[in-house]
Scaffold this active site. Structure first.
Site, PDB file in Angstrom:
ATOM      1  N   HIS A 188       0.815  -1.225   0.000  1.00 50.69           N
ATOM      2  CA  HIS A 188       0.000   0.000   0.000  1.00 50.69           C
ATOM      3  C   HIS A 188       0.850   1.279   0.000  1.00 50.69           C
ATOM      4  O   HIS A 188       0.327   2.368  -0.231  1.00 50.69           O
ATOM      5  CB  HIS A 188      -0.992  -0.006   1.161  1.00 50.69           C
ATOM      6  CG  HIS A 188      -0.396   0.277   2.517  1.00 50.69           C
ATOM      7  ND1 HIS A 188      -0.069  -0.714   3.413  1.00 50.69           N
ATOM      8  CD2 HIS A 188      -0.093   1.447   3.133  1.00 50.69           C
ATOM      9  CE1 HIS A 188       0.401  -0.170   4.523  1.00 50.69           C
ATOM     10  NE2 HIS A 188       0.411   1.146   4.376  1.00 50.69           N
TER      11      HIS A 188
ATOM     12  N   ASP B 190       0.211  -7.595   1.355  1.00 53.39           N
ATOM     13  CA  ASP B 190       0.673  -6.221   1.573  1.00 53.39           C
ATOM     14  C   ASP B 190       2.192  -6.121   1.620  1.00 53.39           C
ATOM     15  O   ASP B 190       2.766  -5.421   2.459  1.00 53.39           O
ATOM     16  CB  ASP B 190       0.065  -5.647   2.853  1.00 53.39           C
ATOM     17  CG  ASP B 190       0.099  -4.126   2.871  1.00 53.39           C
ATOM     18  OD1 ASP B 190       0.341  -3.520   1.805  1.00 53.39           O
ATOM     19  OD2 ASP B 190      -0.095  -3.534   3.962  1.00 53.39           O
TER      20      ASP B 190
ATOM     21  N   SER C 247       4.605   2.868   7.779  1.00 53.46           N
ATOM     22  CA  SER C 247       4.268   1.681   6.987  1.00 53.46           C
ATOM     23  C   SER C 247       5.451   1.244   6.133  1.00 53.46           C
ATOM     24  O   SER C 247       6.071   2.051   5.431  1.00 53.46           O
ATOM     25  CB  SER C 247       3.081   1.982   6.080  1.00 53.46           C
ATOM     26  OG  SER C 247       1.914   2.194   6.843  1.00 53.46           O
TER      27      SER C 247
END
Length: 423
Positions: free
Chosen positions: A167, A198, A277
């Site tokens: 992402h 992911d 992230s």
């Protein structure tokens, strides 16, 4: 006859000097006139007695005058002696005051803190872990629709492979670049992504890289100390610390392409925010045990979410397997059990009910059928459909897993050999 001056004048008829012998007269106690023989008023015929004057007290003999040079030398020696004495006294007084003030300062230091030398940082200290990992962590810059999105990542090989989240790089409209801890940057090529897990892999061409050590996420225990490193809110090289709060926490999030991401996450209370992230979650030995991916928040939207001590990382064993498949084959395979799950089922005793079971799949070969309720997978109890999917995806294809299921009121155990999907 006696006159007023204290002497007697004899009659001329009775007095002849030759035949008159005056009587002995005691000398007076004192004389007011010391020079009687020269007294002009003295009667020459009066008896005379010479009395020596009383001795006068001898006056003190004055000190002989010193020569001017001698006086000056004595004055100089006197001044010098006084100066030396003053210096000695000042030294003694200053030393005493110094000891007193030194003791006061020492007392103040003792009150405020120890004066002992600080210990050297142990190799396993958080500072040492951060120093070891920071050269491996990068900020990922992704152009998206005229703006720039920021995330994190880490160097995983000497060939320049960088692991991050899918992402972070999804939706890129240009060249992705990475910024290293020293502030330099390099363009990066997207080697491949796996939206369902992911995980994404980038690559840079750059000498003298510092690959991070990858640990074993299966060896992580609840309560282990961990460090999260990344670029939250564009603050490059931010280090936060916490502990492992839980293991195999089932996580399901929606990807932009409509698919759902599943993984059994490592939960931590280390501060993680937007921009973390893709960055590493590191254990006390400096080894990467997870990839920071998701946070939970009380905020109404994902964009306004912030850290409240609930962060989740993809276990590195899962992420490494996916990344290696992306590097070697361009894509990653999912691990499957060969059965669908009923999303709407909620049993009073928990468990996940199987929908369609593929005839030649792992579940069917282990003796499981449609309608069976799986209560545990690899010893972990199940209560939600997401639990079973996340645990299956975490496990590598070819692994044999102990599964407990119920058929009616009867409980059964089965050994299931998981496989990779055929797509």
């Amino acid at each position: 006859m006696t006159d007023g001056w204290g002497y007697r004048r004899p009659d001329d008829d009775d007095w002849t000097a030759a035949q008159h012998t005056p009587p002995a007269v005691a000398p007076p106690a004192s004389f007011w006139w010391s020079d009687a023989l020269n007294d002009p008023w003295r009667d020459p015929h009066s008896p005379v007695a010479l009395v020596p004057p009383a001795e006068r007290a001898q006056a003190p003999v004055p000190e002989p005058l010193a020569e001017p040079d001698h006086t000056r030398r004595r004055t100089l020696w006197t001044v010098a002696g006084a100066a030396v004495l003053a210096g000695v006294l000042a030294g003694v007084l200053g030393g005493a005051m110094g000891v007193r003030f030194s003791d006061d300062r020492q007392t103040a230091r003792s009150i405020l803190g120890s004066t002992a030398s600080p210990p050297h940082r142990a190799p396993e200290s958080l500072a040492a872990v951060a120093s070891m990992l920071l050269p491996s962590v990068v900020t990922v810059r992704v152009p998206v629709d005229g703006s720039v999105s920021l995330g994190s990542g880490f160097v995983a090989s000497a060939d320049g492979h960088i692991i991050t989240n899918d992402h972070v790089v999804s939706g890129s409209s240009g060249v992705v670049s990475v910024i290293f801890d020293d502030g330099t940057s390099s363009p990066a090529k997207v080697i491949g992504t796996d939206p369902e897990s992911d995980v994404a892999v980038l690559q840079v061409k750059r000498p003298e890289l510092h690959p991070a050590m990858l640990g074993d996420s299966d060896a992580v225990a609840v309560g282990d100390a961990v460090v999260a490193i990344g670029s939250p809110l564009a603050l490059r090289g931010t280090v936060t610390a916490g502990i492992v709060s839980a293991l195999d926490r089932p996580i399901a999030t929606d990807a932009e392409n409509g698919t759902t991401r599943y993984y059994a996450a490592i939960q931590t209370d280390a501060a993680v925010n937007h921009g973390n992230s893709g960055g590493p979650l590191v254990d006390a030995a400096g080894q990467v045990v997870g990839i920071n991916a998701v946070i939970k928040s009380m905020a109404g939207s994902e964009e306004s979410a912030g850290n409240i001590g609930l962060a989740f990382a993809i276990p590195i064993n899962h992420a490494r397997r996916v990344a290696e498949e992306i590097i070697s084959a361009g894509r990653a395979h999912r691990t499957v059990i060969g059965a669908e799950v009923e999303e709407s089922f909620r049993g009073s005793a928990g468990g996940v009910r199987l929908g369609e079971v593929v005839a030649t799949g792992p579940a069917a070969e282990a003796g499981m059928r449609t309608g069976d309720v799986v209560t545990s997978f690899a010893g972990r109890p199940l209560s939600e459909p997401t639990d079973l999917i996340a645990l299956v995806r975490k496990t590598a294809p070819g692994s044999v897993v102990e599964v407990t299921y119920k058929r009616g009121s009867t409980s059964h155990d089965a050994a299931v050999t998981l496989v990779a999907d055929a797509d």
